[in-house]
Write a protein that holds these residues in place. Structure first.
Motif, mmCIF file in Angstrom:
data_model
loop_
_atom_site.group_PDB
_atom_site.id
_atom_site.type_symbol
_atom_site.label_atom_id
_atom_site.label_comp_id
_atom_site.label_asym_id
_atom_site.label_seq_id
_atom_site.Cartn_x
_atom_site.Cartn_y
_atom_site.Cartn_z
ATOM 1 N N THR B 64 0.827 -1.211 0.000
ATOM 2 C CA THR B 64 0.000 0.000 0.000
ATOM 3 C C THR B 64 0.861 1.260 0.000
ATOM 4 O O THR B 64 0.589 2.202 -0.758
ATOM 5 C CB THR B 64 -0.936 -0.015 1.238
ATOM 6 O OG1 THR B 64 -1.720 -1.204 1.191
ATOM 7 C CG2 THR B 64 -1.857 1.188 1.246
ATOM 8 N N PRO B 152 -2.882 -3.346 -4.155
ATOM 9 C CA PRO B 152 -2.864 -1.882 -4.081
ATOM 10 C C PRO B 152 -2.368 -1.212 -5.368
ATOM 11 O O PRO B 152 -2.836 -0.142 -5.737
ATOM 12 C CB PRO B 152 -1.907 -1.597 -2.914
ATOM 13 C CG PRO B 152 -1.956 -2.823 -2.079
ATOM 14 C CD PRO B 152 -2.140 -3.956 -3.033
ATOM 15 N N ALA B 212 -7.857 3.388 2.867
ATOM 16 C CA ALA B 212 -6.689 2.863 3.575
ATOM 17 C C ALA B 212 -6.574 3.501 4.951
ATOM 18 O O ALA B 212 -6.365 2.803 5.959
ATOM 19 C CB ALA B 212 -5.427 3.144 2.751
ATOM 20 N N GLY B 250 -4.078 -4.707 5.869
ATOM 21 C CA GLY B 250 -4.750 -4.332 4.629
ATOM 22 C C GLY B 250 -6.197 -3.954 4.841
ATOM 23 O O GLY B 250 -6.720 -4.045 5.947
#
Lengths: 312, 532
Positions: B64, B152, B212, B250
């Motif tokens: 990410t 991501p 996120a 995540g």
């Protein structure tokens, strides 16, 4: 073989075993040796023969992979300014600053050359007159045609009254009348200067060059005066009129110099050491025949023997 | 048939680009970016900061963080990498060849868009390959989860890059944006896009930062870490101390988020196809592509002129080529540096419209009456960015390398070019200098002098090394942006003040960097000459 000894005080440019191998292994120039004194050397060769590479090397723009270039005895590979100070170079393709006028552009180049202001002003006016751009001299170069830009290129090559003039395909873009006049001017310049002219147009050379070099695949194949070269294919040029089938067969067997379709059939001019048969008649060779013979290697033993003299 | 043409076009264009040496540099930059996204545990320079915390370097966090960093920087920088797809076709002459085929304009535009996107996607692939290596290198978690790591990139990085690829197409078909002006405009547009894309209510879900961030806050709360007033920061920043860690595995994707991602691609396709309405298929008469690059050579001149749609030069009497000029060409006793400088100034300023000069004059006049002496200096020193970016590139751009290669004293020419840049910088920034001198603000004047040397030096060095305007335009705008936003470490102008004194680096240091850059430019050109 004619063997010119340079006059005392006239410049000499010598290329000794010059080779240029580009990245990727392409050998553009292969062990070429040439000695040039005052006079005009015409460099003939097909497209991709290595002429432009050789010209760039001689003009110090490209560094040779090996070999020497000497100007009046000075090695100009390590000391290029010794030649650049007296060099006029016209590349095959060159650019200009499109928003500058011809006068401004030439003034800038004169400053780069280190000419004095007064000398540069006078010289630029004379050169603009020479190339007939006095009127257009104030217009931006971006508005010039290809031929006009070529004339600007010629003017810049003559800016510093060069002792060595290297011109690569200089007549591209000039009209037929200009071509003739330009060739004559080059001939005049060659009286006391080294002039190296490269072209793939035989007629550009035959009227002015007293010395001709033929290159192909990076190698110097032949060098000599026009009459010497002509002598070597004397008796090997033929003309004949043939029917379509016979013409096709002759094309297979011989190097054809010219073809003309007539009412009687196809008139062919061809190169052959022996009579090609039929009613072929022997004709007087010209430089185009020599060029084709050398490039195609069809002039046989006589040419190969004479090749030993190349690179004087 | 259309699909085949589309793929062939995109693949050929992609191949042409990836076989250029510059492509390797862009991939290396991507590797560098991936390394930066996963800093060492002791580092205070971070990309992703959740109020003093970061995730343990698991696949989810590394994927990410790297994907967000990629989205952030490639959206802006990628534009400069991929623009020029149409311009190259025009310069190389391939465009007119294609225009004479049955290839339809939408297919052509889509092919070019696809190629742009492929180039950017290849950089994302490099990021994605580097990310697991960084995870293992940092050694905080050795469990590599490919899905958590790679997803991501697919949902956060690629969608905005599709828009970047399309914007590059759009800019290339609009005459004004096609030039250096477009580079500057994109810098502003992308900055706005980046700020908006990180917001809570970003259109189409932005970069996915909100999803996120919320998931991270939940994880932090579950681990007993207070989440109130903890800000989520994305971008290279210096933290007061190394970040503490929390565990994050995540976030879950929902349909709405994925729908937003798809809409990015739809929007990108629409933007890429929009120029169908005006794209001129390289027809010089339509001129909607704007004037092409200036004549690249004597042979090209005629065609360039025709391509520009300008009237062909009036018929000219043939050249006389009579007697060779009799005058003697004398070398000057002193090398004519001033004349050379005048010539370089003329070349640097060639083609500038009177509007440019008028605006520069307006900024100068305003600089004399502004409340603070240096208030308008940033404006005065960003206005000439397109002119500075010509330094070091003009010979190549206009095809004069071959001609000037046979001229003596190349180093003096380069110094004259640099001096012309210094003159331009000094002239455009003269008002603040005069005011600082009048008020005896010598530290400010010193900082100004350092900047006046640094800007043209940077332009010259990047121009000579990269042979393109774009690199300087991007680098300079980035540094200028940071300086204007108060980052004293890069304030080369002396506008960030602390206690009334310039807070940036010492002018001597700036001047020394400038001289090193000029030296580097000289070295690069000399080396090129030596290996010619």
């Amino acid at each position: 073989m004619m063997n010119k000894t340079p006059l005392q005080g006239t410049p000499t440019l010598e290329l000794e075993h010059v080779t240029k191998v580009y990245k990727g292994g392409k050998r553009a120039v292969d062990a070429v040796s040439l000695r040039l004194g005052a006079g005009l050397l015409g460099l003939l060769g097909p497209n991709g023969a290595g002429k432009s590479s050789l010209m760039r090397i001689a003009a110090t723009v490209t560094r040779p992979t090996s070999g020497k270039i000497l100007f009046d005895g000075t090695d100009v590979v390590s000391r290029p300014n010794a030649l650049r100070a007296v060099l006029g170079y016209l590349p095959q393709d060159f650019g200009v600053y499109p928003h500058l006028s011809a006068r401004e552009f030439l003034s800038y180049l004169a400053a780069v050359k280190g000419l004095s202001a007064r000398s540069a002003r006078r010289r630029i006016e004379e050169l603009l007159e020479l190339v007939n751009l006095t009127e257009a001299g104030r217009r931006p170069l971006g508005k010039y045609s290809g031929g006009m830009l070529r004339r600007v290129g010629i003017a810049q090559a003559l800016l510093a009254d060069p002792k060595v003039l290297i011109v690569d395909e200089p007549t591209a873009g000039l009209d037929p009348e200009e071509r003739v006049r330009f060739r004559t001017m080059l001939s005049d310049l060659a009286e006391d200067r080294v002039v190296l002219l490269s072209t793939h147009i035989v007629s550009d050379i035959e009227s002015v060059a007293s010395d001709i070099a033929i290159v192909a695949r990076g190698r110097l194949l032949r060098r000599g005066a026009p009459e010497e070269l002509l002598r070597e294919v004397d008796g090997q040029v033929w003309e004949t009129v043939a029917g379509p089938a016979e013409a096709a067969a002759l094309r297979e067997r011989h190097v054809i110099s010219r073809t003309l379709r007539t009412a009687d059939g196809v008139r062919l001019r061809l190169l052959s050491a022996a009579p090609p048969g039929g009613d072929a008649v022997r004709v007087t060779p010209d430089l185009e025949d020599v060029y084709l013979a050398v490039i195609n290697g069809s002039a046989g033993r006589s040419l190969r023997q004479a090749g030993a003299g190349a690179g004087r | 048939m259309i699909a085949r043409a589309l793929i062939a076009l995109a693949v050929a264009d992609f191949r042409e680009r990836v076989r250029r040496p510059a492509y390797a540099v862009t991939l290396l930059a991507a590797v560098g970016l991936a390394c930066l996204a996963v800093p060492s545990a002791a580092s205070r320079w971070v990309i992703l900061d959740v109020g003093g915390y970061r995730g343990v370097y698991t696949s989810a966090w590394v994927g990410t963080a790297t994907a967000l960093a990629g989205a952030l920087w490639l959206t802006t920088g990628g534009f400069y990498v991929v623009r020029d797809a149409i311009g190259r076709d025009e310069r190389t002459g391939v465009g007119p060849l294609l225009a004479a085929t049955s290839l339809r304009t939408p297919t052509y535009l889509l092919g070019k868009f696809l190629s742009n996107f492929l180039v950017l996607a290849s950089m994302v692939v490099v990021l994605a390959v580097t990310a697991p290596l960084m995870q293992l290198a940092r050694g905080e978690s050795f469990a590599v989860d490919p899905v958590a790591l790679l997803l991501p990139f697919a949902v956060m990085t690629l969608p905005p890059l599709a828009l970047t690829a399309a914007a590059a197409m759009l800019f290339e078909t609009v005459p004004l944006l096609r030039s250096g002006v477009g580079n500057v405009v994109w810098f502003g547009v992308s900055m706005a896009f980046l700020l908006a894309g990180q917001g809570r209510n970003a259109p189409l879900g932005g970069f996915g930062v909100r999803q996120a961030a919320e998931s991270m806050r939940v994880a932090m709360a579950e681990q007993g870490i207070g989440v109130r007033a903890r800000e989520f920061s994305l971008g290279l920043t210096e933290a007061k101390e190394p970040l503490r860690t929390f565990r994050w595995d995540g976030f879950a994707l929902d349909g709405a988020f994925l729908g937003g991602r798809l809409l990015f691609f739809v929007l990108a396709l629409a933007v890429a196809l929009l120029p169908v309405l005006w794209f001129g298929r390289f027809d010089p008469a339509r001129r909607l592509l704007g004037a092409p690059a200036a004549a690249e050579g004597a042979h090209a001149a005629g065609s360039a002129q025709e391509a520009a749609g300008r009237p062909i030069a009036e018929p000219q009497a043939p050249a006389v080529f009579g007697a060779v000029p009799a005058s003697v060409a004398r070398l000057g006793r002193v090398f004519s540096f001033w004349r050379l400088l005048a010539g370089e100034l003329r070349i640097l300023a060639q083609g500038l419209s009177r509007w440019w000069w008028l605006a520069a004059a307006g900024v100068t006049v305003a600089g004399f009456v502004a409340p603070e002496p240096t208030m308008l200096l940033p404006l005065a020193w960003v206005w000439p960015v397109l002119i500075w970016s010509r330094l070091g590139t003009q010979r190549v751009e206009h095809g004069l390398d071959g001609l000037l290669g046979a001229y003596p004293t190349p180093s003096k020419g380069l110094l004259a070019e640099w001096a012309a840049g210094v003159v331009l910088t000094a002239v455009t920034g003269v008002a603040p200098l005069v005011r600082m001198v009048v008020t005896a603000d010598w530290p400010g004047a010193g900082a100004w002098a350092g900047g006046a040397l640094l800007v043209p030096s940077l332009a010259l060095a990047l121009g000579v090394a990269c042979r393109t305007h774009r690199v300087f335009q991007v680098v300079y705008l980035g540094v200028w942006y940071l300086a204007v936003n108060g980052v004293a470490a890069v304030d080369y102008m002396g506008v960030v003040r602390s206690g009334g004194l310039p807070a940036g680096p010492s002018p001597l240091v700036v001047a020394a960097v400038a001289l090193v850059l000029v030296g580097a430019a000289l070295a690069v050109r000399t080396a090129r000459h030596a290996t010619r």
